[in-house]
Design a protein around this motif. Structure first.
Motif, PDB file in Angstrom:
ATOM      1  N   LYS A 358      66.647 -55.630  -2.725  1.00  0.00           N
ATOM      2  CA  LYS A 358      67.481 -55.248  -3.673  1.00  0.00           C
ATOM      3  C   LYS A 358      67.091 -54.441  -4.739  1.00  0.00           C
ATOM      4  CE  LYS A 358      71.550 -58.633  -2.764  1.00  0.00           C
ATOM      5  NZ  LYS A 358      72.303 -59.586  -3.513  1.00  0.00           N
ATOM      6  N   VAL A 359      67.670 -53.460  -5.290  1.00  0.00           N
ATOM      7  CA  VAL A 359      67.035 -52.610  -6.289  1.00  0.00           C
ATOM      8  C   VAL A 359      68.175 -52.528  -7.225  1.00  0.00           C
ATOM      9  CG1 VAL A 359      66.586 -50.055  -6.923  1.00  0.00           C
ATOM     10  CG2 VAL A 359      65.757 -51.200  -4.457  1.00  0.00           C
ATOM     11  N   ALA A 360      68.081 -52.435  -8.466  1.00  0.00           N
ATOM     12  CA  ALA A 360      68.806 -52.263  -9.581  1.00  0.00           C
ATOM     13  C   ALA A 360      68.240 -50.903 -10.519  1.00  0.00           C
ATOM     14  CB  ALA A 360      69.098 -53.809 -10.336  1.00  0.00           C
ATOM     15  N   LEU A 361      69.343 -50.295 -11.152  1.00  0.00           N
ATOM     16  CA  LEU A 361      68.867 -49.290 -11.941  1.00  0.00           C
ATOM     17  C   LEU A 361      70.088 -48.941 -12.760  1.00  0.00           C
ATOM     18  CD1 LEU A 361      70.226 -46.718 -10.298  1.00  0.00           C
ATOM     19  CD2 LEU A 361      68.268 -46.691  -9.087  1.00  0.00           C
ATOM     20  N   VAL A 362      69.898 -48.296 -13.828  1.00  0.00           N
ATOM     21  CA  VAL A 362      70.985 -47.837 -14.900  1.00  0.00           C
ATOM     22  C   VAL A 362      70.847 -46.346 -14.481  1.00  0.00           C
ATOM     23  CG1 VAL A 362      71.524 -47.248 -17.221  1.00  0.00           C
ATOM     24  CG2 VAL A 362      70.549 -49.382 -16.476  1.00  0.00           C
ATOM     25  N   ALA A 363      72.037 -45.793 -14.192  1.00  0.00           N
ATOM     26  CA  ALA A 363      72.270 -44.406 -13.755  1.00  0.00           C
ATOM     27  C   ALA A 363      73.681 -43.837 -14.327  1.00  0.00           C
ATOM     28  CB  ALA A 363      72.158 -44.278 -12.410  1.00  0.00           C
ATOM     29  N   SER A 364      73.875 -42.638 -14.112  1.00  0.00           N
ATOM     30  CA  SER A 364      75.073 -41.849 -14.541  1.00  0.00           C
ATOM     31  C   SER A 364      75.255 -40.962 -13.708  1.00  0.00           C
ATOM     32  CB  SER A 364      75.033 -41.743 -15.981  1.00  0.00           C
ATOM     33  OG  SER A 364      74.123 -40.640 -16.419  1.00  0.00           O
ATOM     34  N   SER A 365      76.467 -40.189 -13.657  1.00  0.00           N
ATOM     35  CA  SER A 365      76.844 -39.063 -12.894  1.00  0.00           C
ATOM     36  C   SER A 365      77.617 -38.201 -13.969  1.00  0.00           C
ATOM     37  CB  SER A 365      77.624 -39.270 -11.725  1.00  0.00           C
ATOM     38  OG  SER A 365      78.787 -39.535 -12.055  1.00  0.00           O
TER      39      SER A 365
END
Length: 681
Positions: A358-365
């Motif tokens: 499982k991978v978690a990250l802060v991201a946006s588009s």
């Protein structure tokens, strides 16, 4: 059949926006630094402007319960390097539950917290914030924390010592030197001006860290050190060895990490791009894992922000950048092969966290504000498993979202520079036929940094009112390779200005903006570019807005904090040998050439760009009768964090531009007084 929606007509700048200045504070939740506990709970930081800018640790339990851990008045922020980062880490308690370690902003002490409902207990001594901590890592036996400590033994930059130290996880008082700082008396441990990224091998027998010395910054020239390690006593055994960098050839090695087999990985730009490399056992030379002509890391302004994560199956999750935008890849570290992971985002913020696969990250588009996402690589189609854990800023209706258009244009010396262009966009408003929009040039901070296309409320605030925005990745920006990053060396105050002006010239020639209403805005280093553009290229811009910008390079070199105290040696000239260059490029020394109206916003507690910089500029403009306004915010440092300050700053900028450009802005409660301006004098 419904009739088509008719938009209302109003001049650019006078559109009624769905984003009020108040929304810039209440809708500006900042998400940072995801991390998993060993039991699978997911943690992260939330910066909350409505709570006086306090940063709190939040957990999502395995059962899906979301809860705060940080009790008021604690504020989880480190002041190491002034920019902090690495302000918390998670270990496993005796009962297998998460154990939180965090740095409190006011005291800069490390605290241990055994549960969300438990009171924190201080484990480092009270020093009145003279000792600051960050970037902690636990030894595999669970007995020690190794962390960066920054000791302030006086008021000057030369009185600050940065070192790796160890202290007991059980709270036993006392710390001891592990690496860096002034070194040890036997000469085994080499001294260093700065240290970062401590990491201990899974069996506890080796430790690695990054170090660098003035005048370098961590993206200029660093050293990767490895040493045998006694985890029982948390001390280095024998002499450390230099694994990479440190030769003075400009190699920047960062973010070392061990895998479960005891191999050491790191990012290095020796090929001209920050790519992932590996050392067998931490003893063999670094060898390329995945060669790609893309940067897979950014500049290390903050600690604890590794841009990749190693997975238990032997693969790695890596982000390949284009400017600040990026794509996520899963890399087979044995074969050097990579597969793209399709995610509905364009901009990823380090660090990346994992628990199993499982991978978690802060991201946006372009349409999604910075959000905490989670996905599962166990699934053959990871994109189908993406879960929104927490969303940051307020969103506006899709019909009012301006999406950044990448542009590339010819600039000084025939080179090419890059930017993102945001057109005025509204679902409800349109400008009169034939009118061209005013434009705000954004000059980013750093200057060694970059901007991406992820949704930013601060851009939509302007575009929904009828402003165009051009966000410039001038030469010197990161994410375009080492050569582009170093194009600013020795030319700050020249190259960045040329690129910002070339961007608006390019847009004006294609009749996408009004060349008579060109404005420029930036904060910190971007504030310097703003001030320098007005001083050295008068007449190009109709207005300027500087947040805690630099007006006097010589004063900055003499009085700024240790981390950046020699930064200008590279991007301007060696100091004091190049003092004439500093004076030639300081906007304050050329304020007699400035005629453009200017808004100066500043934090009273700023230790990076002291408030005297803004006050000196305002005094000179006042003496010469140049239209300007200056506001200094009490309790704010380098970057505005409090909700009231953020709201007020947007009110003031909108009011300022309305007065200077001659339009009637909608949705402001009070005006800022522009001295010496015909409309307010």
């Amino acid at each position: 059949m419904h009739p088509p929606h008719l938009k209302q007509v109003a001049p650019f700048g006078e559109w009624d926006s769905p984003i009020a200045p108040r929304d810039m504070a209440t809708g500006g939740l900042q998400l940072l630094s995801p991390a998993y506990a060993s039991n699978g709970s997911l943690f992260w930081l939330e910066g909350r402007p409505t709570d006086a800018g306090r940063v709190v640790v939040v957990e999502r339990t395995l059962g899906g319960l979301v809860r705060d851990w940080t009790k008021s008045p604690f504020n989880v922020r480190s002041r190491v390097h002034e920019y902090g980062g690495g302000a918390y880490w998670i270990t496993q308690g005796e009962d297998g539950s998460p154990l939180l370690w965090f740095v409190d902003f006011v005291t800069q002490r490390v605290f241990r917290q055994a549960g969300s409902d438990r009171d924190p207990v201080g484990v480092t001594e009270e020093t009145g914030a003279r000792h600051r901590y960050a970037d902690g890592v636990t030894t595999p036996n669970g007995d020690w924390i190794v962390a960066v400590r920054e000791r302030h033994e006086g008021e000057r930059a030369i009185d600050v010592v940065n070192e790796l130290v160890a202290f007991r996880t059980d709270g036993t008082p006392g710390t001891h030197l592990v690496a860096g700082g002034t070194g040890d008396h036997g000469g085994r441990i080499p001294p260093a001006d700065f240290v970062a990224c401590p990491t201990v091998s899974p069996d506890g027998t080796r430790i690695a860290w990054v170090a660098w010395d003035h005048p370098n910054m961590p993206w200029d020239d660093t050293s990767l050190w490895v040493a045998d390690f006694d985890q029982v006593n948390a001390v280095v055994i024998g002499e450390p060895w230099l694994l990479a960098g440190g030769s003075g050839n400009g190699e920047a090695v960062t973010y070392p990490a061990w895998n479960s087999d005891g191999d050491l990985f790191a990012m290095t730009d020796r090929t001209g791009w920050w790519n992932l490399h590996r050392s067998t056992g931490g003893a063999e030379p670094l060898a390329s894992v995945w060669r790609v002509d893309r940067d897979c890391a950014g500049p290390m302004w903050g600690l604890g922000s590794a841009p990749y994560v190693l997975l238990p199956d032997g693969s790695a999750v890596v982000v390949a950048l284009n400017g600040a935008d990026g794509h996520v890849f899963r890399v087979d570290v044995q074969l050097g092969m990579a597969n793209a992971i399709s995610l509905p985002v364009s901009q990823i913020q380090a660090p990346i966290a994992s628990s199993g696969l499982k991978v978690a990250l802060v991201a946006s588009s372009p349409a999604l504000p910075g959000s905490l996402l989670e996905f599962d690589l166990e699934d053959a189609n990871p994109s189908s498993t993406v879960t929104l854990v927490q969303q940051g800023a307020v969103q506006v209706a899709s019909g009012s979202v301006s999406v950044g258009e990448p542009i590339s244009f010819v600039t000084g010396d025939g080179a090419r520079a890059h930017a993102l262009f945001y057109a005025p966009t509204s679902a409800e408003w349109v400008a009169p036929t034939g009118e061209l929009p005013p434009v705000i040039v954004l000059s980013h901070g750093g200057p060694t940094s970059a901007v991406g296309s992820g949704y930013r409320l601060g851009i939509q605030f302007w575009t929904t009112r009828g402003f165009a925005i051009v966000d410039v990745n001038y030469r010197g920006s990161t994410g375009f390779g080492r050569d582009y990053r170093r194009a600013l060396n020795g030319r700050w105050g020249e190259t960045d200005i040329e690129d910002c002006i070339s961007a608006v010239r390019f847009l004006a020639e294609s009749r996408r903006i009004d060349p008579k209403r060109q404005c420029i805005m930036g904060g910190s280093a971007g504030g310097y570019t703003t001030l320098a553009s007005l001083a050295f290229r008068p007449g190009v811009f109709a207005a300027g807005m500087s947040d805690y910008g630099i007006g006097d390079l010589e004063a900055l070199a003499a009085h700024t904090h240790k981390f950046e105290s020699r930064y200008l040696d590279t991007v301007v000239a060696p100091y004091p040998e190049g003092i004439e260059t500093y004076r030639d490029r300081s906007p304050l020394g050329h304020a007699d050439r400035m005629t453009t109206p200017l808004l100066l916003l500043q934090g009273e507690e700023d230790r990076v760009v002291p408030p005297d910089q803004a006050r000196s500029m305002a005094k000179e403009l006042d003496r010469r009768g140049v239209p300007h306004a200056m506001v200094v915010f009490e309790g704010e440092g380098h970057g505005f964090r409090r909700g009231a300050t953020i709201e007020a700053s947007y009110q003031m900028k909108l009011s300022f531009l309305g007065q200077v450009l001659g339009f009637a802005p909608v949705g402001i409660d009070h005006d800022v007084t522009v001295l010496h301006h015909p409309r307010t004098s």
